[in-house]
Design an enzyme around this catalytic site. Structure first.
Site, short mmCIF file in Angstrom:
data_model
loop_
_atom_site.label_atom_id
_atom_site.label_comp_id
_atom_site.label_asym_id
_atom_site.label_seq_id
_atom_site.Cartn_x
_atom_site.Cartn_y
_atom_site.Cartn_z
N CYS A 1 -17.32 12.20 9.80
CA CYS A 1 -17.56 10.82 9.39
C CYS A 1 -17.89 10.02 10.64
O CYS A 1 -17.10 10.00 11.60
CB CYS A 1 -16.32 10.24 8.70
SG CYS A 1 -16.46 8.46 8.36
N GLU B 1 9.26 -8.46 4.95
CA GLU B 1 8.35 -7.33 4.80
C GLU B 1 8.90 -6.38 3.76
O GLU B 1 10.12 -6.14 3.70
CB GLU B 1 8.17 -6.62 6.15
CG GLU B 1 7.63 -5.21 6.11
CD GLU B 1 6.25 -5.10 5.48
OE1 GLU B 1 6.02 -4.12 4.74
OE2 GLU B 1 5.41 -5.99 5.71
N CYS C 1 -7.66 -9.88 3.56
CA CYS C 1 -8.66 -8.81 3.56
C CYS C 1 -9.48 -8.80 2.28
O CYS C 1 -10.35 -7.94 2.12
CB CYS C 1 -7.99 -7.45 3.78
SG CYS C 1 -6.75 -7.01 2.55
#
Length: 380
Positions: free
Chosen positions: A182, A264, A332
């Site tokens: 890749c 978290e 994102c």
């Protein structure tokens, strides 16, 4: 970046059109790595169907082969298998496995790097217009650490083939394409050092895959928040403490009032965050559930770095309850960001600035850092 979701098994809604080909004019880019086109479906050519087309560019005329779609679907999916009239932004893909029917890991190898960033900027703008009713100028910034968009994935996963070889999956499929390599894969593994500080990260634990990402995001968050000694900061979806570490330096954990708290979901990451960030108060658990019972005092600053689905209303409203002067939202997914910006807007927080970074070249993914502040604040 979260791993790609596998498509759900879809119920057949009438006759399948998979494999049919249409010539079409390609319209604007859409969120998800494809462009929008319309193909004729009526016998008289007076009906059309929206098709989300991969491997195309706005303004091109292409031959589209339908890859998903039945008579009853609102839209179809397809690949541009022939380019009748190419865009000036079209280039030859550097990878031999990029293209219709091949590896699904890259969306934009057929697009020049500058044009890729322009497409991503347009997607962010469109999502903010549509979901947050905001007209925002967006520039997607390159980040040091890749080689012309290649060689940036410091962590890479392949599918092991029965013959011992390796492969990558096709787009929206479990089918595997054998590959030798890749071109996105970096020759070196991840570095866990940022601004001279080393971070402990578990094997397989989350860390940005682009080597320039941690520095770019830390810089953007600190620039946006402009933390001051003595302030209180809340770091949500904190991981191993990347942002907490530098917030502690800025607010001064030993300074009167200066403190950083973190939440978290991964308990192992929380243990490492405490090691990485001396003086950090950190809690493991679902962010929404933790905020419902803890950290209910006011905070000056909040960092939000949620997974791809975004923070959503429950968490946004709990952040607002802490009355921060500034929120840095690291996103994102442009659609999730725009939805959550709109929720912040309902509570009097406006989008003050937005930066976008090309942390995933050759794909449709883009990372944003948005600054939100209370409307009417005199702090800026």
């Amino acid at each position: 970046m979260s791993p790609p979701r596998r498509p759900r098994a879809r119920q057949q809604r009438g006759r399948s059109h998979v494999g049919e080909r249409f010539e079409a004019e390609v319209g604007p880019v859409a969120h998800g790595g494809h462009c929008v086109a319309r193909v004729p479906t009526g016998s008289a050519g007076d009906e059309t169907r929206v098709v989300f087309v991969r491997h195309a560019l706005p303004g091109e005329r292409v031959v589209v082969e339908i890859t998903e779609g039945t008579e009853g679907d609102r839209f179809w999916r397809g690949d541009a298998v022939e380019i009748v009239s190419p865009s000036p932004d079209r280039v030859a893909p550097p990878c031999p496995y990029a293209g219709p029917g091949l590896c699904g890991g890259c969306d934009f190898q057929h697009v020049s790097l500058a044009a890729q960033r322009g497409l991503k900027a347009e997607v962010v703008r469109e999502q903010l217009r549509r979901l947050a009713r905001l007209d925002v100028e967006v520039t997607v910034e390159p980040v040091p650490g890749d080689q012309e968009g290649l060689g940036w994935r410091t962590r890479q996963r392949y599918v092991t083939l029965p013959d011992g070889g390796r492969g990558m999956r096709k787009h929206r499929s479990h089918e595997v394409v054998p590959v030798d390599e890749c071109l996105l894969e970096s020759a070196v593994g991840p570095s866990y050092e940022v601004r001279g500080t080393s971070f402990a990260v578990a094997d397989g634990g989350f860390w940005q895959v682009h080597p320039g990402a941690p520095e770019a995001l830390v810089g953007a968050v600190l620039e946006a928040l402009a933390p001051r000694p003595g302030e209180a900061a809340l770091d949500l979806y904190a991981g191993v403490g990347l942002f907490s570490r530098f917030l502690l330096d800025a607010v001064g954990a030993g300074h009167a009032g200066g403190r950083v708290c973190a939440v978290e979901g991964d308990a192992a990451a929380v243990r490492l965050a405490r090691r990485n960030c001396p003086g950090l108060r950190a809690t493991a658990g679902d962010v929404g559930a933790v905020l419902a019972t803890e950290y209910d005092e006011p905070f000056d600053l909040v960092v939000l770095d949620p997974p791809r689905v975004g923070a959503k209303r429950k968490v946004v409203e709990q952040v607002v309850d802490r009355r921060p002067r500034a929120v840095a939202y690291v996103a994102c997914d442009p659609a999730a960001l725009a939805r959550d910006v709109a929720i912040f807007g309902e509570h009097g927080y406006r989008l003050v600035s937005l930066r976008a970074f090309d942390l995933f070249p050759m794909t449709h993914h883009v990372e944003c850092v948005a600054l939100l502040e209370k409307t009417g604040s005199d702090l800026r």
